[in-house]
Design a protein around this motif. Structure first.
Motif, PDB file in Angstrom:
ATOM      1  N   MET A   1       0.831  -1.198   0.000  1.00  0.00           N
ATOM      2  CA  MET A   1       0.000   0.000   0.000  1.00  0.00           C
ATOM      3  C   MET A   1       0.871   1.255   0.000  1.00  0.00           C
ATOM      4  N   LEU A   2       1.963   1.248   0.765  1.00  0.00           N
ATOM      5  CA  LEU A   2       2.881   2.396   0.788  1.00  0.00           C
ATOM      6  C   LEU A   2       3.514   2.606  -0.589  1.00  0.00           C
ATOM      7  N   PHE A   3       3.881   1.508  -1.255  1.00  0.00           N
ATOM      8  CA  PHE A   3       4.421   1.619  -2.619  1.00  0.00           C
ATOM      9  C   PHE A   3       3.365   2.199  -3.563  1.00  0.00           C
ATOM     10  N   GLY A   4       2.143   1.658  -3.476  1.00  0.00           N
ATOM     11  CA  GLY A   4       1.091   2.086  -4.389  1.00  0.00           C
ATOM     12  C   GLY A   4       0.705   3.538  -4.218  1.00  0.00           C
ATOM     13  N   GLU A   5       0.789   4.053  -2.986  1.00  0.00           N
ATOM     14  CA  GLU A   5       0.423   5.439  -2.727  1.00  0.00           C
ATOM     15  C   GLU A   5       1.587   6.408  -2.912  1.00  0.00           C
ATOM     16  N   GLY A   6       2.758   5.876  -3.265  1.00  0.00           N
ATOM     17  CA  GLY A   6       3.910   6.744  -3.506  1.00  0.00           C
ATOM     18  C   GLY A   6       4.581   7.247  -2.249  1.00  0.00           C
ATOM     19  N   LEU A   7       4.321   6.604  -1.120  1.00  0.00           N
ATOM     20  CA  LEU A   7       4.957   7.008   0.135  1.00  0.00           C
ATOM     21  C   LEU A   7       6.270   6.290   0.364  1.00  0.00           C
TER      22      LEU A   7
ATOM     23  N   VAL B   1      -6.718  -0.872  -3.369  1.00  0.00           N
ATOM     24  CA  VAL B   1      -5.606  -0.023  -3.821  1.00  0.00           C
ATOM     25  C   VAL B   1      -5.208  -0.328  -5.263  1.00  0.00           C
ATOM     26  N   PRO B   2      -4.972  -1.614  -5.650  1.00  0.00           N
ATOM     27  CA  PRO B   2      -4.690  -1.892  -7.068  1.00  0.00           C
ATOM     28  C   PRO B   2      -5.821  -1.470  -7.986  1.00  0.00           C
ATOM     29  N   VAL B   3      -7.071  -1.632  -7.539  1.00  0.00           N
ATOM     30  CA  VAL B   3      -8.206  -1.215  -8.363  1.00  0.00           C
ATOM     31  C   VAL B   3      -8.172   0.291  -8.589  1.00  0.00           C
ATOM     32  N   ALA B   4      -7.890   1.053  -7.532  1.00  0.00           N
ATOM     33  CA  ALA B   4      -7.811   2.509  -7.665  1.00  0.00           C
ATOM     34  C   ALA B   4      -6.677   2.910  -8.603  1.00  0.00           C
ATOM     35  N   ILE B   5      -5.547   2.203  -8.506  1.00  0.00           N
ATOM     36  CA  ILE B   5      -4.424   2.502  -9.401  1.00  0.00           C
ATOM     37  C   ILE B   5      -4.802   2.208 -10.847  1.00  0.00           C
ATOM     38  N   PHE B   6      -5.469   1.080 -11.079  1.00  0.00           N
ATOM     39  CA  PHE B   6      -5.882   0.709 -12.439  1.00  0.00           C
ATOM     40  C   PHE B   6      -6.851   1.741 -13.015  1.00  0.00           C
ATOM     41  N   ILE B   7      -7.817   2.170 -12.221  1.00  0.00           N
ATOM     42  CA  ILE B   7      -8.777   3.178 -12.692  1.00  0.00           C
ATOM     43  C   ILE B   7      -8.060   4.492 -12.999  1.00  0.00           C
TER      44      ILE B   7
END
Length: 229
Positions: free
Chosen positions: A16-22, A160-166
């Motif tokens: 999640m930290l990777f996906g949010e850029g933190l 989180v992956p779904v939000a990134i994909f969208i």
């Protein structure tokens, strides 16, 4: 909660930290870094501290909601859904009243909520309500009654992956190596406990079937032996 579940939860959290850029490569101006901005006010967001506090509280209570939904399996799914939506409406209404009350005071006008929707905005709002309301929360409540609390909470990070994909498909947001790592860690950490449990149940079923067949064969052999003169 087993050690494996703790490890998977940690993997999902790091993802999640990777996906949010933190967390990741190039974060914070470093080759590999962690970026938690603890400033309570910035020129762009003067009330950043308030936003951070409410964001943390939101995450805390959302996590507790998922845990108790997975823990209390004796509650009917319909009852869960009805009370969930009732308190969601009450909570949103109370927050709206508070924000507008604060916004009526001099110097705090930006707290007031002003809604000026076009026809396209209303269509988007209705679709958002259908997808994020009855569909998303409805399936979430059903999952909570049929999954262990730990697995239920871990799999929920799939959002989180779904939000990134969208973001990539609809809003043309760039996909970085950190985003890919986040998706892989979240999917892997969230899916592994469930897949492992499914395989274990399948293996147990196979063993039980073999045991049953063995017992039946032994009983048949005893019957045939007794029938011999």
């Amino acid at each position: 909660m087993s050690a494996l579940q703790w490890v998977c939860l940690l993997i999902v959290f790091v993802g999640m930290l990777f996906g949010e850029g933190l967390l990741g490569f190039g974060v914070g101006g470093q080759a590999f870094g962690l970026d938690f901005n603890l400033e309570t006010s910035t020129p762009e967001f003067p009330q950043k501290g308030v936003g951070d506090a409410f964001g943390l509280l939101s995450g805390l209570f959302y996590g507790l909601s998922m845990f108790f939904n997975g823990y209390r399996k004796d509650a009917d799914t319909t009852a869960r859904g009805v009370w969930n939506f009732i308190f969601a409406v009450l909570g949103a209404g109370i927050i709206t009243i508070i924000l507008n009350s604060l916004g009526s005071q001099p110097g705090m006008e930006n707290w007031a909520l002003s809604v000026h929707f076009t026809t396209f905005n209303w269509i988007g709002a209705v679709l958002l309500w259908i997808i994020c309301g009855p569909i998303a929360l409805g399936t979430l409540l059903v999952a909570g009654r049929n999954l262990p609390a730990m697995d239920y909470g871990t799999i929920a990070y799939w959002e989180v992956p779904v939000a990134i994909f969208i973001g990539i498909v609809i809003f043309a947001e760039p996909m970085t190596i950190n985003s890919w790592l986040g998706v892989l860690l979240i999917c892997g950490g969230g899916a592994f406990p469930t897949v492992k449990a499914m395989l274990a149940r399948k293996g147990t079923g196979s063993v039980d079937q073999k045991t049953l067949e063995s017992v039946q064969a032994e009983n048949q052999a005893e019957v045939e032996t007794q029938d011999l003169p």
